[in-house]
Design a protein around this motif. Sequence first.
Motif, PDB file in Angstrom:
ATOM      1  N   TYR A  79     -14.684  -6.794 -38.463  1.00  0.00           N
ATOM      2  CA  TYR A  79     -14.754  -5.065 -38.291  1.00  0.00           C
ATOM      3  C   TYR A  79     -15.889  -4.602 -39.202  1.00  0.00           C
ATOM      4  O   TYR A  79     -16.146  -4.959 -40.187  1.00  0.00           O
ATOM      5  CB  TYR A  79     -13.531  -4.447 -38.717  1.00  0.00           C
ATOM      6  CG  TYR A  79     -12.118  -4.980 -38.028  1.00  0.00           C
ATOM      7  CD1 TYR A  79     -12.045  -4.267 -36.707  1.00  0.00           C
ATOM      8  CD2 TYR A  79     -11.204  -5.755 -38.314  1.00  0.00           C
ATOM      9  CE1 TYR A  79     -10.803  -4.495 -36.071  1.00  0.00           C
ATOM     10  CE2 TYR A  79     -10.196  -6.182 -37.605  1.00  0.00           C
ATOM     11  CZ  TYR A  79     -10.179  -5.483 -36.336  1.00  0.00           C
ATOM     12  OH  TYR A  79      -8.850  -5.829 -35.669  1.00  0.00           O
ATOM     13  N   LYS A  85      -6.938  -2.300 -29.474  1.00  0.00           N
ATOM     14  CA  LYS A  85      -5.445  -2.904 -29.444  1.00  0.00           C
ATOM     15  C   LYS A  85      -4.356  -2.132 -28.688  1.00  0.00           C
ATOM     16  O   LYS A  85      -4.302  -0.898 -29.022  1.00  0.00           O
ATOM     17  CB  LYS A  85      -4.882  -3.476 -30.559  1.00  0.00           C
ATOM     18  CG  LYS A  85      -6.065  -4.389 -31.258  1.00  0.00           C
ATOM     19  CD  LYS A  85      -5.121  -5.317 -32.435  1.00  0.00           C
ATOM     20  CE  LYS A  85      -6.068  -6.160 -33.141  1.00  0.00           C
ATOM     21  NZ  LYS A  85      -5.501  -7.041 -34.298  1.00  0.00           N
ATOM     22  N   ASP A  86      -3.377  -2.641 -27.988  1.00  0.00           N
ATOM     23  CA  ASP A  86      -1.918  -1.880 -27.536  1.00  0.00           C
ATOM     24  C   ASP A  86      -1.516  -1.262 -28.581  1.00  0.00           C
ATOM     25  O   ASP A  86      -1.066  -0.215 -28.448  1.00  0.00           O
ATOM     26  CB  ASP A  86      -1.126  -2.901 -26.842  1.00  0.00           C
ATOM     27  CG  ASP A  86      -1.987  -3.288 -25.674  1.00  0.00           C
ATOM     28  OD1 ASP A  86      -2.744  -2.993 -24.998  1.00  0.00           O
ATOM     29  OD2 ASP A  86      -1.143  -4.469 -25.061  1.00  0.00           O
ATOM     30  N   VAL A  87      -1.265  -1.738 -29.888  1.00  0.00           N
ATOM     31  CA  VAL A  87      -0.743  -0.950 -30.939  1.00  0.00           C
ATOM     32  C   VAL A  87      -1.333   0.190 -31.215  1.00  0.00           C
ATOM     33  O   VAL A  87      -0.808   1.255 -31.432  1.00  0.00           O
ATOM     34  CB  VAL A  87      -0.667  -2.125 -32.430  1.00  0.00           C
ATOM     35  CG1 VAL A  87      -1.952  -2.672 -32.716  1.00  0.00           C
ATOM     36  CG2 VAL A  87       0.171  -1.676 -33.479  1.00  0.00           C
ATOM     37  N   THR A 121       2.837 -10.438 -45.442  1.00  0.00           N
ATOM     38  CA  THR A 121       3.041 -10.033 -43.962  1.00  0.00           C
ATOM     39  C   THR A 121       4.080  -9.031 -43.949  1.00  0.00           C
ATOM     40  O   THR A 121       5.179  -9.254 -44.437  1.00  0.00           O
ATOM     41  CB  THR A 121       3.253 -11.174 -43.126  1.00  0.00           C
ATOM     42  OG1 THR A 121       2.321 -12.364 -43.206  1.00  0.00           O
ATOM     43  CG2 THR A 121       3.358 -10.864 -41.497  1.00  0.00           C
ATOM     44  N   ARG A 129       4.892  -6.400 -34.316  1.00  0.00           N
ATOM     45  CA  ARG A 129       3.911  -7.651 -34.516  1.00  0.00           C
ATOM     46  C   ARG A 129       3.791  -7.720 -35.924  1.00  0.00           C
ATOM     47  O   ARG A 129       3.841  -6.722 -36.766  1.00  0.00           O
ATOM     48  CB  ARG A 129       2.839  -7.180 -33.753  1.00  0.00           C
ATOM     49  CG  ARG A 129       1.784  -6.154 -34.171  1.00  0.00           C
ATOM     50  CD  ARG A 129       2.256  -4.801 -34.092  1.00  0.00           C
ATOM     51  NE  ARG A 129       2.057  -4.576 -32.804  1.00  0.00           N
ATOM     52  CZ  ARG A 129       2.788  -3.256 -32.176  1.00  0.00           C
ATOM     53  NH1 ARG A 129       3.454  -2.721 -32.750  1.00  0.00           N
ATOM     54  NH2 ARG A 129       2.616  -3.112 -30.830  1.00  0.00           N
ATOM     55  N   PRO A 130       3.287  -8.851 -36.432  1.00  0.00           N
ATOM     56  CA  PRO A 130       2.965  -9.075 -37.796  1.00  0.00           C
ATOM     57  C   PRO A 130       1.526  -8.173 -38.102  1.00  0.00           C
ATOM     58  O   PRO A 130       0.585  -8.071 -37.226  1.00  0.00           O
ATOM     59  CB  PRO A 130       2.534 -10.494 -37.962  1.00  0.00           C
ATOM     60  CG  PRO A 130       2.227 -10.807 -36.597  1.00  0.00           C
ATOM     61  CD  PRO A 130       2.920  -9.977 -35.584  1.00  0.00           C
ATOM     62  N   PHE A 131       1.484  -7.488 -39.273  1.00  0.00           N
ATOM     63  CA  PHE A 131       0.215  -6.838 -39.873  1.00  0.00           C
ATOM     64  C   PHE A 131       0.075  -7.111 -41.317  1.00  0.00           C
ATOM     65  O   PHE A 131       1.020  -7.835 -42.169  1.00  0.00           O
ATOM     66  CB  PHE A 131       0.584  -5.333 -39.678  1.00  0.00           C
ATOM     67  CG  PHE A 131      -0.132  -4.733 -38.698  1.00  0.00           C
ATOM     68  CD1 PHE A 131      -0.084  -5.294 -37.385  1.00  0.00           C
ATOM     69  CD2 PHE A 131      -0.844  -3.455 -38.836  1.00  0.00           C
ATOM     70  CE1 PHE A 131      -0.745  -4.608 -36.474  1.00  0.00           C
ATOM     71  CE2 PHE A 131      -1.622  -2.891 -38.050  1.00  0.00           C
ATOM     72  CZ  PHE A 131      -1.556  -3.329 -36.538  1.00  0.00           C
ATOM     73  N   GLY A 132      -0.933  -6.957 -41.846  1.00  0.00           N
ATOM     74  CA  GLY A 132      -1.221  -7.315 -43.343  1.00  0.00           C
ATOM     75  C   GLY A 132      -1.952  -6.433 -44.082  1.00  0.00           C
ATOM     76  O   GLY A 132      -1.827  -6.475 -45.133  1.00  0.00           O
ATOM     77  N   THR A 133      -2.668  -5.542 -43.503  1.00  0.00           N
ATOM     78  CA  THR A 133      -3.426  -4.538 -44.098  1.00  0.00           C
ATOM     79  C   THR A 133      -2.450  -3.503 -44.756  1.00  0.00           C
ATOM     80  O   THR A 133      -1.789  -2.738 -44.226  1.00  0.00           O
ATOM     81  CB  THR A 133      -4.467  -3.795 -43.437  1.00  0.00           C
ATOM     82  OG1 THR A 133      -3.732  -3.431 -42.215  1.00  0.00           O
ATOM     83  CG2 THR A 133      -5.831  -4.858 -42.990  1.00  0.00           C
ATOM     84  N   GLN A 139      -4.687  -0.586 -41.166  1.00  0.00           N
ATOM     85  CA  GLN A 139      -5.808  -0.845 -40.412  1.00  0.00           C
ATOM     86  C   GLN A 139      -5.431  -1.426 -38.933  1.00  0.00           C
ATOM     87  O   GLN A 139      -4.768  -2.411 -38.973  1.00  0.00           O
ATOM     88  CB  GLN A 139      -6.895  -1.664 -41.157  1.00  0.00           C
ATOM     89  CG  GLN A 139      -8.402  -1.988 -40.250  1.00  0.00           C
ATOM     90  CD  GLN A 139      -8.221  -3.341 -39.806  1.00  0.00           C
ATOM     91  OE1 GLN A 139      -7.554  -3.940 -39.673  1.00  0.00           O
ATOM     92  NE2 GLN A 139      -9.028  -3.041 -38.835  1.00  0.00           N
ATOM     93  N   THR A 140      -6.499  -1.010 -37.940  1.00  0.00           N
ATOM     94  CA  THR A 140      -6.049  -1.889 -36.746  1.00  0.00           C
ATOM     95  C   THR A 140      -7.579  -1.570 -36.005  1.00  0.00           C
ATOM     96  O   THR A 140      -8.639  -0.917 -36.469  1.00  0.00           O
ATOM     97  CB  THR A 140      -4.840  -1.475 -35.572  1.00  0.00           C
ATOM     98  OG1 THR A 140      -4.693  -2.360 -34.789  1.00  0.00           O
ATOM     99  CG2 THR A 140      -5.057  -0.148 -35.503  1.00  0.00           C
ATOM    100  N   GLY A 141      -7.330  -2.005 -34.738  1.00  0.00           N
ATOM    101  CA  GLY A 141      -8.501  -1.884 -33.630  1.00  0.00           C
ATOM    102  C   GLY A 141      -8.056  -0.949 -32.580  1.00  0.00           C
ATOM    103  O   GLY A 141      -7.339  -1.148 -31.989  1.00  0.00           O
TER     104      GLY A 141
END
Length: 130
Positions: free
Chosen positions: A99, A47-49, A13, A27-31, A42-44
């Motif tokens: 995804y 999302k606010d991010v 993480t 925020r936590p991320f892992g990719t 990677q994200t979507g």
Amino acid sequence: MEKVVQFLKDAQTYYLATVDGDQPRVRPFGTANVYDGKLYIQTGKVKDVSKQIHANPKVEVCAFKDGEWIRIAGKLVEDDRVEARQSMLDAYPELQGMYKADDGNTEVFYFEDATATISAFTHAPEVIKL
Ligand SMILES: Cc1cc2nc3c(=O)[nH]c(=O)nc-3n(C[C@H](O)[C@H](O)[C@H](O)COP(=O)(O)O)c2cc1C
């Protein structure tokens, strides 16, 4: 580059900070995936991010493992190639339930003009340019 990616993978993480107007968001991320010689996350799009990165691509990442911490400061650039998204999903099969490379939501960004610094209380900071 390999050392940086391995650090993030081993830590599992990391924390991704973005800018939202004058408010930092984290925020936590892992990719973390290497594609075309670059470090991708990677994200979507929903999302606010994602919205924050599109508005201001300057981000920082921080992670800690085994007495060392890493900070990556730089800019994220979206790679809209389906192959780049697929490479990420291939690296994280567990994401494939949520995804798809062509779902209109999945997105990947790579770091540009980024500096990674690995620090510890016991050694001088190691600076790696990405
Ligand atoms: C361990 C862990 C790893 C995560 N990795 C990711 C990731 O790589 N990409 C992502 O979009 N969300 C990831 N998430 C979920 C985000 O932290 C979550 O969606 C967050 O709310 C997104 O930030 P936002 O609310 O500011 O948009 C992860 C969550 C956890 C707990």
